[in-house]
Design an enzyme around this catalytic site. Structure first.
Site, PDB file in Angstrom:
ATOM      1  N   HIS A   1       0.816  -1.218   0.000  1.00 50.47           N
ATOM      2  CA  HIS A   1       0.000   0.000   0.000  1.00 50.47           C
ATOM      3  C   HIS A   1       0.849   1.266   0.000  1.00 50.47           C
ATOM      4  CE1 HIS A   1      -3.332  -2.545   2.133  1.00 50.47           C
ATOM      5  NE2 HIS A   1      -3.220  -2.834   0.849  1.00 50.47           N
TER       6      HIS A   1
ATOM      7  N   HIS B   1      -0.996  -8.235   4.715  1.00 48.40           N
ATOM      8  CA  HIS B   1       0.388  -7.802   4.494  1.00 48.40           C
ATOM      9  C   HIS B   1       0.472  -6.485   3.713  1.00 48.40           C
ATOM     10  CE1 HIS B   1       0.642 -11.905   5.706  1.00 48.40           C
ATOM     11  NE2 HIS B   1       0.429 -12.400   4.502  1.00 48.40           N
ATOM     12  N   CYS B   2      -0.526  -5.636   3.910  1.00 49.58           N
ATOM     13  CA  CYS B   2      -0.592  -4.350   3.189  1.00 49.58           C
ATOM     14  C   CYS B   2      -0.627  -4.553   1.673  1.00 49.58           C
ATOM     15  CB  CYS B   2       0.558  -3.432   3.585  1.00 49.58           C
ATOM     16  SG  CYS B   2       0.451  -2.835   5.275  1.00 49.58           S
ATOM     17  N   THR B   3      -1.244  -5.660   1.256  1.00 48.30           N
ATOM     18  CA  THR B   3      -1.461  -5.906  -0.181  1.00 48.30           C
ATOM     19  C   THR B   3      -2.899  -6.373  -0.389  1.00 48.30           C
ATOM     20  OG1 THR B   3      -0.588  -8.173   0.020  1.00 48.30           O
ATOM     21  CG2 THR B   3       0.961  -6.456  -0.682  1.00 48.30           C
TER      22      THR B   3
END
Length: 420
Positions: free
Chosen positions: A129, A371-373
């Site tokens: 992100h 996982h910020c994805t």
């Protein structure tokens, strides 16, 4: 330096990491969350304490000896980082709080001033992100358009698709070097070459490569590269931006305040020299100095040694996970080429957070979540995944303990054998 024997690398270094010498729930700690943050060697912890016990003072602002020593130590690290990534000059190294701030610096200082309606930014579907949201914000303000490179059949960067996206409208290509979810190693050098042929600038997110691989920004020929210290044995709160000197010179400051100025008048100011014009305010002095200790530590071990040892661990981990039929693994199989020392997966019928909670009972630390994805996980129709990620202080024995705990977790949640 005498090259370390690969099998002995973890045994050689584990004593340097005090945190690893503990038990969790009556079990030895097995730390497999290194893609989120690495542990810190004693040399880094001691460097932090030495600064606060002996040299604590503000930098660049005093003639007294504490300030002089602090300034010398702080600026010496800039040279170390430049050498670590083979930058041409320490003037090309800007200290930031983290990689997120470094990307935002480029987005606002360069992106807001150079992109216009109809210009295109190429990124990938696998981005963190931190390398997506800032460019969405820039696009919303400027009218620029985001284009996304898709995955190939190996769940890696699709180079052929990337080539079809490039055009005279492409002004920026911003890509992760190693996906923190898929583990694929993207061809940064070839990406940069193709992007430059199209007249575009190139930013590389090296958060997952700087701790594990030898980096050479001149070989890659990227215009910017970012990394976070805390993933490469340094403390939190320190990262860096590399930028080609001529590009940084043309960029206006991101923040205003002390340190970034040459002169200030009632009606205007002039900016300082590189790299200080991007470093407003009192910096993270102790953390930067400790980053230098981390760079020294990694350099002494040898980045090739680290990479080679982790390749062996990665194959061992992947082979073990591949024998569990209930798993859905994400990203390329290491037998098809280089991949990072991490594995994201889901267990059929189980939530990733339940898997992480269960193995934690055995003292094993893994990550669960998106996982910020988030966009990438949506492509897989998954709300998140579990992730085990390795570093040079991990061992095959720890991988065995993780695999045993994972298999026990699957048995616990199943009344009888099941498959996907």
């Amino acid at each position: 330096m005498v090259a370390l024997q690969i099998p002995s690398l973890a045994a050689t270094v584990r004593q340097d990491f005090p945190i690893l010498n503990q038990e969790i729930n009556g079990h030895p700690l097995v730390y497999l969350d290194n893609a989120a943050t690495s542990q810190k060697p004693r040399a880094v912890l001691e460097k932090l304490m030495h600064y606060y016990e002996n040299d604590n003072a503000n930098v660049h602002r005093g003639a007294h000896q504490l300030s002089v020593r602090a300034t010398d130590a702080y600026e010496a690290v800039r040279n170390k980082v430049a050498k670590f990534i083979n930058a041409r000059s320490p003037r090309e190294i800007v200290y930031t709080r983290n990689a997120t701030e470094a990307i935002n610096l480029v987005a606002y200082s360069w992106g807001m001033n150079n992109l216009k309606a109809g210009d295109e930014i190429i990124t990938t579907v696998m981005e963190h992100h931190s390398n997506l949201v800032p460019w969405q914000m820039v696009a919303a303000k400027t009218g620029a358009v985001l284009k996304f490179v898709q995955l190939d059949e190996q769940e890696s960067f699709d180079l052929e698709h990337f080539k079809t996206l490039l055009s005279e409208k492409t002004k920026l290509v911003t890509v992760v070097h190693i996906s923190n979810t898929l583990g694929c190693v993207n061809p940064a050098e070839e990406i940069a070459q193709l992007a430059h042929q199209a007249g575009a600038k190139v930013l590389v997110d090296a958060c997952q490569s700087a701790p594990h691989y030898p980096l050479d920004v001149q070989l890659i020929d990227c215009d910017w590269l970012v990394a976070s210290g805390h993933k490469m044995c340094a403390p939190t709160g320190i990262g860096f931006l590399y930028g080609k000197e001529e590009i940084l010179e043309a960029m206006p400051p991101f923040f205003g305040g002390g340190e970034m100025i040459a002169e200030v008048f009632f009606d205007h100011f002039t900016t300082g020299e590189l790299p200080h014009k991007f470093e407003a305010g009192t910096p993270a002095i102790a953390e930067a100095i400790a980053l230098g200790a981390a760079v020294d530590y990694l350099t002494d071990l040898g980045m090739e040694n680290i990479h080679n040892y982790e390749v062996e661990l990665t194959h061992y981990l992947w082979q073990g996970l591949g024998q569990i039929p209930q798993l859905r693994l994400y990203g390329p199989n290491p037998k098809h080429g280089d991949r990072a020392a991490l594995a994201s997966f889901n267990v059929a019928g189980l939530h990733a957070s339940d898997v992480a909670t269960m193995v934690d009972q055995d003292g094993i630390a893994i990550r669960s979540g998106h996982h910020c994805t988030q966009p990438l996980h949506r492509l897989f129709d998954a709300s998140g995944s579990a992730r085990a990620s390795l570093y040079f202080y991990n061992t095959k024995e720890e991988i065995d303990l993780f695999l045993q705990s994972l298999q026990a977790t699957i048995r616990f949640f199943s009344d009888d054998d099941f498959t996907v």
